[in-house]
Design a protein around this motif. Structure first.
Motif, PDB file in Angstrom:
ATOM      1  N   VAL A  46       1.168  -0.948   0.299  1.00 49.13           N
ATOM      2  CA  VAL A  46      -0.120  -0.003  -0.159  1.00 49.13           C
ATOM      3  C   VAL A  46       1.148   1.140   0.764  1.00 49.13           C
ATOM      4  CG1 VAL A  46      -1.874  -1.380   1.001  1.00 49.13           C
ATOM      5  CG2 VAL A  46       0.004  -0.195   2.517  1.00 49.13           C
ATOM      6  N   ASP A  47       0.143   2.180  -0.827  1.00 46.50           N
ATOM      7  CA  ASP A  47       1.344   3.439  -0.713  1.00 46.50           C
ATOM      8  C   ASP A  47       1.074   4.341   0.152  1.00 46.50           C
ATOM      9  OD1 ASP A  47       2.282   5.383  -2.129  1.00 46.50           O
ATOM     10  OD2 ASP A  47       0.582   5.924  -3.563  1.00 46.50           O
ATOM     11  N   GLY A  48       1.979   5.008   0.772  1.00 42.03           N
ATOM     12  CA  GLY A  48       2.009   5.548   2.307  1.00 42.03           C
ATOM     13  C   GLY A  48       2.459   7.335   1.447  1.00 42.03           C
ATOM     14  N   SER A  49       3.093   7.658   0.332  1.00 38.06           N
ATOM     15  CA  SER A  49       3.448   9.048   0.558  1.00 38.06           C
ATOM     16  C   SER A  49       2.157  10.030   0.408  1.00 38.06           C
ATOM     17  CB  SER A  49       3.835   8.456  -1.667  1.00 38.06           C
ATOM     18  OG  SER A  49       2.701   8.749  -2.045  1.00 38.06           O
ATOM     19  N   GLN A  89       3.963  -0.853   4.047  1.00 37.38           N
ATOM     20  CA  GLN A  89       3.616   0.019   3.714  1.00 37.38           C
ATOM     21  C   GLN A  89       4.955   0.660   2.726  1.00 37.38           C
ATOM     22  OE1 GLN A  89       2.162   4.201   5.446  1.00 37.38           O
ATOM     23  NE2 GLN A  89       2.649   2.870   6.744  1.00 37.38           N
ATOM     24  N   TYR A  90       4.776   1.424   1.380  1.00 41.19           N
ATOM     25  CA  TYR A  90       5.636   1.872   1.142  1.00 41.19           C
ATOM     26  C   TYR A  90       5.810   3.942   1.182  1.00 41.19           C
ATOM     27  CZ  TYR A  90       3.681   1.697  -3.225  1.00 41.19           C
ATOM     28  OH  TYR A  90       3.080   2.228  -4.702  1.00 41.19           O
ATOM     29  N   SER A  91       6.778   4.612   1.241  1.00 34.97           N
ATOM     30  CA  SER A  91       6.523   5.354   0.543  1.00 34.97           C
ATOM     31  C   SER A  91       7.609   5.801  -0.325  1.00 34.97           C
ATOM     32  CB  SER A  91       7.010   7.003   1.236  1.00 34.97           C
ATOM     33  OG  SER A  91       7.957   6.525   2.310  1.00 34.97           O
ATOM     34  N   ASP A  92       9.262   6.678   0.292  1.00 33.85           N
ATOM     35  CA  ASP A  92      11.010   6.378  -0.187  1.00 33.85           C
ATOM     36  C   ASP A  92      11.270   5.352   0.370  1.00 33.85           C
ATOM     37  OD1 ASP A  92      12.187   9.026  -0.156  1.00 33.85           O
ATOM     38  OD2 ASP A  92      10.419   8.935   0.724  1.00 33.85           O
ATOM     39  N   ASP A  93      10.633   4.054   1.534  1.00 29.01           N
ATOM     40  CA  ASP A  93      11.509   2.787   1.069  1.00 29.01           C
ATOM     41  C   ASP A  93       9.894   2.264   1.348  1.00 29.01           C
ATOM     42  OD1 ASP A  93      14.418   2.940   0.909  1.00 29.01           O
ATOM     43  OD2 ASP A  93      14.210   4.803   2.698  1.00 29.01           O
ATOM     44  N   THR A 114       7.213   2.456  -6.168  1.00 24.94           N
ATOM     45  CA  THR A 114       6.203   1.520  -6.514  1.00 24.94           C
ATOM     46  C   THR A 114       7.598   0.438  -6.708  1.00 24.94           C
ATOM     47  OG1 THR A 114       5.054   3.107  -7.129  1.00 24.94           O
ATOM     48  CG2 THR A 114       4.476   0.490  -7.204  1.00 24.94           C
ATOM     49  N   GLY A 115       8.500   0.301  -7.411  1.00 22.25           N
ATOM     50  CA  GLY A 115       9.194  -0.532  -7.900  1.00 22.25           C
ATOM     51  C   GLY A 115       9.901  -1.405  -6.152  1.00 22.25           C
ATOM     52  N   THR A 116      10.119  -0.460  -5.351  1.00 18.75           N
ATOM     53  CA  THR A 116      11.324  -0.498  -4.114  1.00 18.75           C
ATOM     54  C   THR A 116      10.222  -2.123  -3.042  1.00 18.75           C
ATOM     55  OG1 THR A 116      12.476   1.220  -4.761  1.00 18.75           O
ATOM     56  CG2 THR A 116      13.037   0.016  -2.459  1.00 18.75           C
ATOM     57  N   ALA A 117       9.031  -1.270  -3.863  1.00 19.99           N
ATOM     58  CA  ALA A 117       8.511  -1.969  -2.471  1.00 19.99           C
ATOM     59  C   ALA A 117       7.929  -3.431  -3.333  1.00 19.99           C
ATOM     60  CB  ALA A 117       7.013  -0.903  -2.644  1.00 19.99           C
ATOM     61  N   VAL A 142       8.567  -2.498 -14.581  1.00 18.11           N
ATOM     62  CA  VAL A 142       8.355  -2.895 -15.243  1.00 18.11           C
ATOM     63  C   VAL A 142       9.563  -4.729 -14.922  1.00 18.11           C
ATOM     64  CG1 VAL A 142       8.994  -4.208 -17.324  1.00 18.11           C
ATOM     65  CG2 VAL A 142       7.801  -1.902 -17.083  1.00 18.11           C
ATOM     66  N   LYS A 143      11.089  -4.347 -14.414  1.00 19.28           N
ATOM     67  CA  LYS A 143      11.681  -5.040 -14.220  1.00 19.28           C
ATOM     68  C   LYS A 143      11.252  -6.023 -12.445  1.00 19.28           C
ATOM     69  CE  LYS A 143      16.447  -6.506 -13.659  1.00 19.28           C
ATOM     70  NZ  LYS A 143      17.697  -5.703 -13.760  1.00 19.28           N
ATOM     71  N   ALA A 144      10.920  -5.089 -11.843  1.00 17.61           N
ATOM     72  CA  ALA A 144      10.269  -5.226 -10.480  1.00 17.61           C
ATOM     73  C   ALA A 144       9.006  -6.628 -10.179  1.00 17.61           C
ATOM     74  CB  ALA A 144      10.132  -3.908  -9.451  1.00 17.61           C
ATOM     75  N   ALA A 145       8.301  -6.061 -11.371  1.00 16.17           N
ATOM     76  CA  ALA A 145       6.609  -6.695 -11.747  1.00 16.17           C
ATOM     77  C   ALA A 145       7.188  -8.466 -11.937  1.00 16.17           C
ATOM     78  CB  ALA A 145       6.208  -6.029 -11.961  1.00 16.17           C
ATOM     79  N   GLU A 146       8.252  -7.935 -13.101  1.00 15.96           N
ATOM     80  CA  GLU A 146       9.027  -9.265 -13.821  1.00 15.96           C
ATOM     81  C   GLU A 146       9.517 -10.133 -13.273  1.00 15.96           C
ATOM     82  OE1 GLU A 146      11.449  -8.057 -17.180  1.00 15.96           O
ATOM     83  OE2 GLU A 146       9.121  -7.323 -18.462  1.00 15.96           O
ATOM     84  N   ILE A 147       9.973  -9.602 -12.551  1.00 14.85           N
ATOM     85  CA  ILE A 147      10.975 -11.184 -11.656  1.00 14.85           C
ATOM     86  C   ILE A 147      10.031 -11.442 -10.858  1.00 14.85           C
ATOM     87  CG2 ILE A 147      12.172 -10.771  -9.531  1.00 14.85           C
ATOM     88  CD1 ILE A 147      14.401  -8.609 -10.438  1.00 14.85           C
ATOM     89  N   ALA A 148       8.759 -10.301  -9.805  1.00 15.06           N
ATOM     90  CA  ALA A 148       8.119 -11.172  -9.076  1.00 15.06           C
ATOM     91  C   ALA A 148       6.864 -12.024  -9.871  1.00 15.06           C
ATOM     92  CB  ALA A 148       6.928 -10.035  -8.676  1.00 15.06           C
ATOM     93  N   ARG A 149       6.990 -11.884 -10.964  1.00 14.50           N
ATOM     94  CA  ARG A 149       6.372 -13.386 -12.158  1.00 14.50           C
ATOM     95  C   ARG A 149       6.739 -14.048 -11.715  1.00 14.50           C
ATOM     96  NH1 ARG A 149       2.916  -8.767 -13.888  1.00 14.50           N
ATOM     97  NH2 ARG A 149       4.631  -8.404 -15.381  1.00 14.50           N
TER      98      ARG A 149
END
Length: 538
Positions: free
Chosen positions: A45-48, A83-87, A119-122, A158-165
């Motif tokens: 979840v976005d906490g920005s 929960q994510y924002s910067d980290d 989002t990618g880092t999260a 994109v890369k983060a999602a591909e790795i997860a899949r």
């Protein structure tokens, strides 16, 4: 003596109570539904800063409302929250809580962070630190991540999602507000985006998608198999395939030349243990589709096209055809003392005429709708269903009062887990059907009539007309302006025509259905005469 008798009586009562408790516990073990299906579920979840603390409270309530639909624990659904924002911050470790009460309490105590949007880092964090450390990962349990964000990511997704899949994580993406980018949500989520991507206008609106998110999460856990349908794979159960009908029954010609059906006789037993067909139960909403034909004395019999029984042979779910009063009954589970509920659809003579028909049921938590050959017949209310006991049998084509198989022919028997498949499914396989929608038809079997042009007529549906195997001997010659793509919406269907030359109609076909088509399309008779000639419009 009396004391000993009393002691023995108490001991016997205790033993009976223990046995009853063990029996009920065993029964509960066999009660399956989305609530009991095992799953590793992580909310990212976005906490920005753009979320704001008031909206973050809405998000927390949303998380609670989603997770109350599932049993929480090692055998059931394990939930984690990032929960994510910067980290990213691990708010709830995956599987830490083994009860709904403790999980809800932990969700309600999450504090809003504020910050940027990475989002990618999260996603990477959830993949490695939650799913990667789950003890259930190697066991094949569904691994699902739901990403909720209200803005464009400030890092690469994109890369983060591909790795997860690649690691077996199923990704849903929910965008809130106008600052989110559709392309980025599609990059995050699995395909097709129509299933895995959701967009709402603001945080208050996320409450409106709770039910559909629950349904989609359920589909991932209880419907692992996929059925090839046209250009996509649909989650569901091909019951004929599971019953190995191809090896049990004789093949015969189906609705069209070249289509395959099966001739079921009284010597064929179409039964299987429910545990093998529906090991985790069924989703709350689904589409039941059957294409069949039956003749002779069967027309006046009462029989179950499909049923799921308990261990002692009582029906939990059934689709029943009653040839005496020519009705269709639908039975499903219920919290009522009987454990079931049954609704009866009005008499349907068309189903009892010895011809091929498609019977379709759209089942939801609130109601069930019957369609026969694409014609919507009736919608009847339902109470919310409960799970099914999987310790009994699932059967096809059985008389209501006995185990004998009914002689009939069947071409299709499927359950689609996505209720939206009801909008995509057509009865184009049935001879003589006029179906509104988009249809992939056998060559030469279907001829399409569409509205001719927006400037001449109001936009309307693309209409399919079946007229047997008649050749197309007359075409509507369309002007050059019409060679471009035409599109319009018909209810929830979006229709595209990329090649105007594909719009054609058989002369004999049109004569047979002209009055109905004129009514459906709203085309003026005089206008059609310009293209077809006076003799072609009756």
């Amino acid at each position: 003596m009396g004391y000993k008798a009393t002691s023995a009586h108490c001991a016997l009562r205790c033993l009976c109570f223990m046995l009853l408790h063990l029996f009920c516990a065993a029964q509960d073990e066999d009660l399956r539904s989305c609530r009991t299906a095992p799953c590793d579920l992580v909310f990212i979840v976005d906490g920005s800063w753009s979320v704001e603390d008031v909206n973050f409270e809405i998000v927390k309530r949303w998380l609670v409302n989603i997770t109350t639909s599932f049993n929480i624990g090692q055998k059931f659904t394990q939930v984690g929250v990032v929960q994510y924002s910067d980290d990213p911050v691990l708010e709830i470790p995956l599987g830490k809580y083994s009860s709904n009460r403790d999980l809800i309490k932990a969700m309600e105590s999450i504090q809003y962070m504020g910050g940027n949007t990475r989002t990618g880092t999260a996603i990477n964090f959830a993949t490695n630190k939650l799913f990667g450390l789950s003890e259930r990962g190697p066991s094949g349990v569904s691994r699902i991540a739901v990403v909720l964000t209200d803005g464009k990511s400030q890092d690469e997704v994109v890369k983060a999602a591909e790795i997860a899949r690649k690691k077996g994580v199923i990704l849903f993406a929910i965008g809130v507000g106008s600052a989110t980018e559709g392309a980025e949500l599609r990059d995050i989520a699995n395909k097709p985006s129509s299933t895995y991507v959701f967009s709402v206008e603001d945080y208050k609106a996320i409450s409106r998608i709770i039910q559909v998110i629950r349904q989609k999460l359920c589909e991932e856990t209880v419907c692992p198999a996929k059925i090839p349908v046209d250009s996509r794979d649909e989650k569901g159960f091909d019951i004929l395939l599971h019953l190995n009908l191809a090896k049990k029954a004789k093949k015969t010609q189906g609705t069209f030349s070249g289509t395959k059906a099966y001739e079921v006789t009284s010597h064929v037993d179409l039964s299987a243990t429910t545990r093998t067909l529906f090991p985790d139960g069924l989703p709350p909403s689904y589409v039941f589709v059957a294409t069949l034909r039956y003749k002779g004395s069967v027309l006046i019999e009462e029989w179950d096209l499909w049923r799921i029984q308990t261990r002692d042979g009582k029906p939990q779910m059934a689709v029943t055809l009653n040839g005496v009063d020519r009705t269709v009954r639908f039975t499903t589970t219920s919290e009522a003392p009987s454990g079931t509920q049954t609704v009866t659809f009005s008499p349907q003579t068309m189903l009892f005429d010895e011809k091929w028909h498609q019977l379709r049921l759209l089942v939801t938590e609130e109601d069930v709708t019957l369609y026969v050959d694409d014609l919507e017949i009736e919608t009847l209310p339902l109470e919310p269903p409960v799970g099914i006991f999987i310790n009994g049998k699932t059967q096809v084509g059985k008389y209501v009062t006995k185990e004998t198989t009914v002689p009939f022919e069947i071409q299709k028997l499927r359950i689609y887990c996505d209720p939206e498949q009801n909008n995509r499914e057509t009865a184009c396989e049935i001879p003589g059907v006029v179906s509104i929608g988009v249809c992939l038809a056998p060559p030469g079997s279907f001829h399409m009539i569409g509205n001719l042009f927006q400037k001449i007529l109001d936009p309307g549906p693309l209409t399919l007309v079946h007229c047997g195997e008649l050749p197309i001997n007359r075409k509507l010659q369309l002007k050059e302006k019409m060679s471009r793509t035409l599109s319009w919406k018909n209810g929830s269907h979006k229709v595209h025509i990329r090649n105007a030359n594909d719009l054609s109609v058989g002369y004999s076909c049109f004569r047979k259905h002209s009055h109905l088509l004129l009514n459906i399309l709203g085309i003026k008779e005089d206008f059609l005469k310009l293209f077809l000639g006076n003799n072609d419009v009756v």
